[in-house]
Enzyme design. Sequence first.
Site, PDB file in Angstrom:
ATOM      1  N   GLU A 212     -16.630  44.700   4.375  1.00 14.35           N
ATOM      2  CA  GLU A 212     -15.259  44.508   4.860  1.00 14.35           C
ATOM      3  C   GLU A 212     -14.842  43.037   4.820  1.00 14.35           C
ATOM      4  O   GLU A 212     -14.456  42.469   5.836  1.00 14.35           O
ATOM      5  CB  GLU A 212     -15.149  45.019   6.310  1.00 14.35           C
ATOM      6  CG  GLU A 212     -15.519  46.476   6.508  1.00 14.35           C
ATOM      7  CD  GLU A 212     -15.588  46.870   7.991  1.00 14.35           C
ATOM      8  OE1 GLU A 212     -15.547  45.976   8.871  1.00 14.35           O
ATOM      9  OE2 GLU A 212     -15.694  48.064   8.269  1.00 14.35           O
TER      10      GLU A 212
ATOM     11  N   CYS B  39       7.965  23.239  20.655  1.00 12.38           N
ATOM     12  CA  CYS B  39       7.817  22.518  21.921  1.00 12.38           C
ATOM     13  C   CYS B  39       6.508  22.858  22.630  1.00 12.38           C
ATOM     14  O   CYS B  39       6.491  23.539  23.663  1.00 12.38           O
ATOM     15  CB  CYS B  39       8.998  22.832  22.832  1.00 12.38           C
ATOM     16  SG  CYS B  39      10.544  22.449  22.023  1.00 12.38           S
TER      17      CYS B  39
END
Length: 442
Positions: free
Chosen positions: A300, A372
């Site tokens: 995988e 921010c």
Amino acid sequence: MSSQRQSPAVRPPGFVYRETKGGILRRGGSFALLCEEIPLHKLAEQYGTPLYVYSATMIRERYEAFDAAFRDVPHTICYSVKANSNLTVLRMLARKGCGFDVVSGGELERVLAADRKAAKQVVFSGVGKTREELTAALKAGIMLFNVESESELWALAECAGRLRKTAPVALRVNPDVAAETHPYISTGLRKHKFGVPIHEARALYAKASGARYLKVRGVSVHIGSQITDIAPFGEAMARVADLVGELRLDGHNIDYIDAGGGLGIAYEKPSSRGFSADVAAYARALADPLRRLDVRLLLEPGRSIIGPAGILLTSVIYRKQNDGKRFLVVDAAMNDLIRPALYGAYHEIIPVTQSVNPAAKSEVTDIVGPVCETGDFFARDRELPAVEEGELLAILDAGAYGMVLASNYNTRPRPAEVLVTGKSAKIIRRREKVSDLLRAEL
Ligand SMILES: *Cc1c(COP(=O)(O)O)cnc(C)c1O
């Protein structure tokens, strides 16, 4: 051409510098960074920034190298969709015969949308599969459920019974093997939420084999991600091989061993021996314990296939200095690529245009986004050739866990994605608009 000026950070064959003379490049002579045959500044002009750019050739070649490394053992590669789930990428891999590892019903839908016929090569992992997701996967006829708890086992038996369809089952065992990686992406220790403790597996297999609509088919393991030391993979596999021996004595048919993913890539500098050699070493570590077992190995990989095949292209908005500390404020941010903020991950960052002049100056700077948050950075105190406002930077190795982890934080539309093959580029996901974000809200 002074080839020693080529940045060692570039990831061939997908991303290379080529020398250019004059033209649109201000400094008489310079190196321009290309994705395959296309200069990245052209892509920025056409599609804007921030922009994810992938090399199709590199994705194919890495898949082929991975496949070739396991040629001596019966195997199926089930690409881990969560690393990069773009439909075009999935379709491209499906055409090469690749299977898929999904961790949600949404990822399963993506695979089916990319290629209906891919279902029979899908494995379904994850600790929290809902009954809806299990039912959808049963209907699709996937290859294997990687079950992670007894509760899930009974939920699967219930869903399968309702459909009168037999569910092919592996238990994901937790081998209690430590892998050197970031604690957030290490998964193979007892304290982690994943899998069932390997010493409890036999009892659970016995229960599974007694359930009418469950069919035991394999054993699965996945010890984490971005693992660059091969030894833990072999250790986990040895424990799994012992378990398979015991399970067979108990009378179970074990056709599959799913070795999971997790092979790391070299973010700091490209591997000197190349990917084929890295993956060959990995293949040897896995194959040795399985030598006499006569099973199909499922793999995988996610990051190792697509990580180095993608970059995030960004423009410098401002240069600024606070009390002598330098910052490059770029138009990409943590919402586009969160790995540095989330894991303190390192990404090589290189200018798209570099002077050929070996005396060109460099500087030490932070590279930050407009969001921010102080955590909104791509690099801190990084030495970089000096770049001006408006110039482009390439953040390398952003093909995996880049776009898939992008968010709309600060109401920032997510970037477009472009796939390059040779001289041709195609948009494989259009840039989001603020109107897309507002649409779902009442
Ligand atoms: C994330 C994940 C993978 C892929 O990991 P990579 O490090 O990208 O290779 C494979 N299997 C499972 C179960 C996963 O959760």
